[in-house]
Design a protein around this motif. Sequence first.
Motif, short mmCIF file in Angstrom:
data_model
loop_
_atom_site.label_atom_id
_atom_site.label_comp_id
_atom_site.label_asym_id
_atom_site.label_seq_id
_atom_site.Cartn_x
_atom_site.Cartn_y
_atom_site.Cartn_z
N LEU A 6 0.82 -1.19 0.00
CA LEU A 6 0.00 0.00 0.00
C LEU A 6 0.86 1.25 0.00
CD1 LEU A 6 -3.11 -0.53 2.29
CD2 LEU A 6 -3.06 0.27 -0.06
N ARG A 7 1.89 1.27 0.84
CA ARG A 7 2.75 2.46 0.90
C ARG A 7 3.46 2.70 -0.43
NH1 ARG A 7 3.53 4.60 5.86
NH2 ARG A 7 2.91 3.39 7.67
N ALA A 221 -10.27 6.72 9.46
CA ALA A 221 -11.07 5.95 8.51
C ALA A 221 -10.17 5.16 7.56
CB ALA A 221 -11.98 6.89 7.72
N ILE A 222 -9.08 5.77 7.12
CA ILE A 222 -8.13 5.07 6.26
C ILE A 222 -7.56 3.86 7.00
CG2 ILE A 222 -5.86 5.24 5.17
CD1 ILE A 222 -6.59 8.17 4.48
N ASP A 223 -7.19 4.06 8.25
CA ASP A 223 -6.62 2.96 9.03
C ASP A 223 -7.63 1.82 9.20
OD1 ASP A 223 -4.33 4.45 9.30
OD2 ASP A 223 -4.73 5.06 11.37
N ALA A 224 -8.88 2.17 9.49
CA ALA A 224 -9.91 1.14 9.69
C ALA A 224 -10.17 0.38 8.40
CB ALA A 224 -11.20 1.79 10.20
N THR A 228 -9.39 -3.65 7.77
CA THR A 228 -10.46 -4.55 7.34
C THR A 228 -10.12 -5.25 6.04
OG1 THR A 228 -12.12 -3.15 8.42
CG2 THR A 228 -12.90 -4.67 6.73
N LEU A 229 -9.63 -4.51 5.06
CA LEU A 229 -9.31 -5.10 3.77
C LEU A 229 -8.15 -6.07 3.87
CD1 LEU A 229 -9.75 -1.93 1.52
CD2 LEU A 229 -11.36 -3.82 1.81
N THR A 230 -7.19 -5.74 4.71
CA THR A 230 -6.07 -6.66 4.93
C THR A 230 -6.58 -7.98 5.52
OG1 THR A 230 -4.49 -4.86 5.25
CG2 THR A 230 -3.89 -7.01 6.14
N GLY A 231 -7.49 -7.87 6.48
CA GLY A 231 -8.06 -9.08 7.07
C GLY A 231 -8.83 -9.92 6.09
N LEU A 232 -9.40 -9.27 5.09
CA LEU A 232 -10.15 -9.99 4.05
C LEU A 232 -9.25 -10.47 2.92
CD1 LEU A 232 -13.23 -7.58 3.75
CD2 LEU A 232 -13.20 -9.85 4.84
N ALA A 233 -7.98 -10.09 2.95
CA ALA A 233 -7.04 -10.41 1.88
C ALA A 233 -7.53 -9.89 0.54
CB ALA A 233 -6.78 -11.91 1.82
N VAL A 234 -8.07 -8.68 0.56
CA VAL A 234 -8.61 -8.04 -0.65
C VAL A 234 -7.76 -6.82 -0.97
CG1 VAL A 234 -10.57 -6.82 -1.63
CG2 VAL A 234 -10.95 -8.85 -0.23
N GLU A 235 -7.36 -6.68 -2.22
CA GLU A 235 -6.56 -5.53 -2.63
C GLU A 235 -7.46 -4.47 -3.26
OE1 GLU A 235 -2.98 -6.15 -4.73
OE2 GLU A 235 -2.39 -7.91 -3.57
N ILE A 236 -7.69 -3.43 -2.51
CA ILE A 236 -8.47 -2.28 -2.97
C ILE A 236 -7.67 -1.03 -2.62
CG2 ILE A 236 -10.58 -0.93 -2.67
CD1 ILE A 236 -12.06 -3.50 -2.01
N ALA A 237 -7.44 -0.17 -3.59
CA ALA A 237 -6.74 1.09 -3.32
C ALA A 237 -7.60 1.97 -2.43
CB ALA A 237 -6.41 1.80 -4.62
N ILE A 238 -6.95 2.79 -1.64
CA ILE A 238 -7.65 3.68 -0.70
C ILE A 238 -7.28 5.12 -1.01
CG2 ILE A 238 -7.90 4.32 1.73
CD1 ILE A 238 -7.38 1.43 2.46
N GLY A 239 -8.25 6.02 -0.85
CA GLY A 239 -7.98 7.43 -1.11
C GLY A 239 -8.87 8.33 -0.28
N ARG A 278 -1.23 9.97 2.98
CA ARG A 278 -0.30 9.26 2.10
C ARG A 278 0.58 8.32 2.91
NH1 ARG A 278 0.59 6.68 -2.45
NH2 ARG A 278 2.52 7.18 -3.54
N ALA A 279 1.05 8.81 4.06
CA ALA A 279 1.89 7.98 4.92
C ALA A 279 1.13 6.79 5.47
CB ALA A 279 2.45 8.83 6.07
N ARG A 280 -0.19 6.91 5.59
CA ARG A 280 -1.03 5.81 6.08
C ARG A 280 -1.36 4.80 4.98
NH1 ARG A 280 -4.09 7.29 11.04
NH2 ARG A 280 -3.44 9.39 11.68
N GLY A 281 -0.92 5.08 3.76
CA GLY A 281 -1.13 4.14 2.67
C GLY A 281 -2.12 4.57 1.61
N ALA A 282 -2.72 5.75 1.73
CA ALA A 282 -3.65 6.21 0.71
C ALA A 282 -2.90 6.56 -0.57
CB ALA A 282 -4.43 7.43 1.21
N SER A 283 -3.47 6.19 -1.71
CA SER A 283 -2.81 6.43 -2.99
C SER A 283 -3.58 7.36 -3.92
CB SER A 283 -2.59 5.09 -3.71
OG SER A 283 -3.81 4.42 -3.91
#
Length: 304
Positions: A6-7, A221-224, A228-239, A278-283
């Motif tokens: 994500l980073r 909200a980004i962290d949550a 959640t998505l990591t726990g689901l093993a789903v790759e979805i970009a966040i913004g 951005r540092a939290r992984g938002a792209s």
Amino acid sequence: MTETSLRAAPLVMLDGGMGRELQRRGAPFRQPEWSALALTEAPDQVEAVHAAYIASGSDVITSNSYAVVPFHIGEQRFAREGRALAARAGELARRAADSSVRPVRVAGSLPPLFGSYRPDLFEPQRVAEVLTPLLQGLAPHVDLWLAETQSAIAEAQAIHAHLPDDGKPFWLSFTLQDEETDGVPRLRSGEPVAEAARAAAGMGVAVLLFNCSQPEVIGAAIDAARETLTGLAVEIAIGAYANAFPPQPKQATANDGLDPLREDLDPPGYLHWVADWRARGASHLGGCCGIGPEHIALLAQRLV
């Protein structure tokens, strides 16, 4: 989906708000039509705002179709002109994007269908009636669908269910409660962000975003969502793309009027928040109400 991946995700620069930028440029602007008024009275100004964001560094611009709903232009006018107005919004964005010397995508804005910030006004039986003209008008001109400022999971799911089978990516953006009361980031409906992220995964969204909210609540909200998505093993970009006006009362309806903007959210002040996301992984990063081309230019220069 890992923290490292994500980073390392490439930055996608979004645009900023349309309505206030039109008003600032002197375009016709009044309630209740909001930004939709310029589609008929000053379309050149709409295209000019799109061009300004592209010049500032936006990789994706959003069609000026947010106010093309009965809530803003009235039931009768929407019935007569809704599809044509949506088409014009798409055409203006497409023309600006195609005039760029670098690739720029157009997001088709699918707004709250019955009033922003008000999940209590949602009418599931009317979704097809209101959404179909927007989809039909925008479809020839957009590269992706963006359901934005969604206050509740149910409306987002209803919009997704009516999307055409056209292969275009679906981006989903929720608006958040302006103040956390229990340490849990929530949608304006009160639903936890974690629940919204699970729903987004179920809909197969390409990008999950948070918009039209105070910047202070977006990081959590980004962290949550990431957790959640990591726990689901789903790759979805966040913004994310926040607004620049003060917190709104719980019963407020977005675009009731032009609220004063926060002085601390000038371009450098806004950059402080976006750099944190951005540092939290938002792209996928940009701005909402009150965030203009000058903000986007600084983000494009300083973010990596």
